[in-house]
Enzyme design. Sequence first.
Site, PDB file in Angstrom:
ATOM      1  N   PRO A 126      77.757   9.233  80.857  1.00  0.00           N
ATOM      2  CA  PRO A 126      78.221   8.381  81.879  1.00  0.00           C
ATOM      3  C   PRO A 126      77.143   7.214  81.954  1.00  0.00           C
ATOM      4  CG  PRO A 126      77.670  10.748  82.839  1.00  0.00           C
ATOM      5  CD  PRO A 126      77.445  10.676  81.282  1.00  0.00           C
ATOM      6  N   GLU A 158      73.358  19.358  81.865  1.00  0.00           N
ATOM      7  CA  GLU A 158      72.931  18.134  82.772  1.00  0.00           C
ATOM      8  C   GLU A 158      72.688  16.720  81.839  1.00  0.00           C
ATOM      9  OE1 GLU A 158      73.189  17.839  86.130  1.00  0.00           O
ATOM     10  OE2 GLU A 158      74.438  19.789  85.598  1.00  0.00           O
ATOM     11  N   ARG A 168      93.661   3.585  66.664  1.00  0.00           N
ATOM     12  CA  ARG A 168      94.688   2.688  66.559  1.00  0.00           C
ATOM     13  C   ARG A 168      94.549   1.283  66.402  1.00  0.00           C
ATOM     14  NH1 ARG A 168      96.049   0.542  70.827  1.00  0.00           N
ATOM     15  NH2 ARG A 168      98.379   0.758  70.854  1.00  0.00           N
ATOM     16  N   ASP A 202      99.439  -5.058  72.425  1.00  0.00           N
ATOM     17  CA  ASP A 202      98.688  -4.119  73.238  1.00  0.00           C
ATOM     18  C   ASP A 202      98.429  -4.925  74.433  1.00  0.00           C
ATOM     19  OD1 ASP A 202      98.785  -1.875  71.825  1.00  0.00           O
ATOM     20  OD2 ASP A 202      96.706  -1.946  71.348  1.00  0.00           O
TER      21      ASP A 202
HETATM   22  N1  ADE Z   1      79.908  12.727  79.621  1.00  0.00           N
HETATM   23  C1  ADE Z   1      80.010  13.273  80.934  1.00  0.00           C
HETATM   24  N2  ADE Z   1      80.741  12.226  81.697  1.00  0.00           N
HETATM   25  C2  ADE Z   1      80.901  11.294  80.666  1.00  0.00           C
HETATM   26  C3  ADE Z   1      81.571   9.799  80.759  1.00  0.00           C
HETATM   27  N3  ADE Z   1      82.139   9.520  82.151  1.00  0.00           N
HETATM   28  N4  ADE Z   1      81.633   9.195  79.795  1.00  0.00           N
HETATM   29  C4  ADE Z   1      81.017   9.392  78.862  1.00  0.00           C
HETATM   30  N5  ADE Z   1      80.451  10.688  78.595  1.00  0.00           N
HETATM   31  C5  ADE Z   1      80.509  11.559  79.576  1.00  0.00           C
END
Ligand code: ADE
Length: 261
Positions: free
Chosen positions: A88, A115, A153, A168
């Site tokens: 994330p 984590e 794709r 697209d």
């Molecule tokens: N791992 C956990 N959450 C994630 C996300 N939002 N994007 C990429 N990898 C992740």
Amino acid sequence: MNYIVVTIFPEMFAPFWEHGIIGRAIASGKITAGAVNPREFTNDRHRTTDDRPFGGGAGMVMKSGPLAGAVRSARRRFPEALTLLLTPQGRPFDQETALQLAGQNALILVCGRYEGVDERVGDALIDMEVSVGDYVLTGGELPAMILMDAVTRLIPGILGGEASAEKDSFSDGLLEHAQYTRPRVFEGRGAPEVLFSGNHKAIDDWRREDALIRTLLKRKDLLEKRGLRPEERKILKKWVRDIERLLDAQSLPGADPSSGA
Ligand code: ADE
């Protein structure tokens, strides 16, 4: 394109690699896909891939050794591969990033769990961190599938003629126009008449206009980022005038035509 996923759950990928357009691309040899499990690179009896964080705190951290072993093994297979960590904290994944990645020969996709991964693995082995959205998942496996799906794709020869990626959503920075198919009337709702006109220019014009209006209504941020071409500005201004005319022509309850509101 060659994908190698580094994951402690390789079984999650089998159904993804066996179905649909991805399945066909693999079966025909246009892409290859495989997994490397960090568990294969452990040397304790329990084949441990996680451990408690230094400094204490909740959750577990993916150990550097098994992860590094798995990534290096993948790299030996494809030395030119770009190594991505799904997290994330990464760069937001979008169509432009997908297009850039589609030009690579090989991608190693490292899926974190728990984590997170020991920071030193990132420092030593990761070329780029990628996030699929501002939310936290339980691991990088689903994000890796999203990335492979969006990238595959876009590889020339993967989508058949009509379904070309140039048409697209997002290829022109706009959302896609509305689509309709049989029956002509569904539960009392028709489809736009122009689509039955056989007039390809009129149909193209309607689709461009619909894409513009939908983008303005649903994702104004995309239009703000992209800007408007002069002819698009004209289309939207005409649309606004049409709406004003419609509103003026109707005596809506509560509306005061003299106020000009
Ligand atoms: N791992 C956990 N959450 C994630 C996300 N939002 N994007 C990429 N990898 C992740």
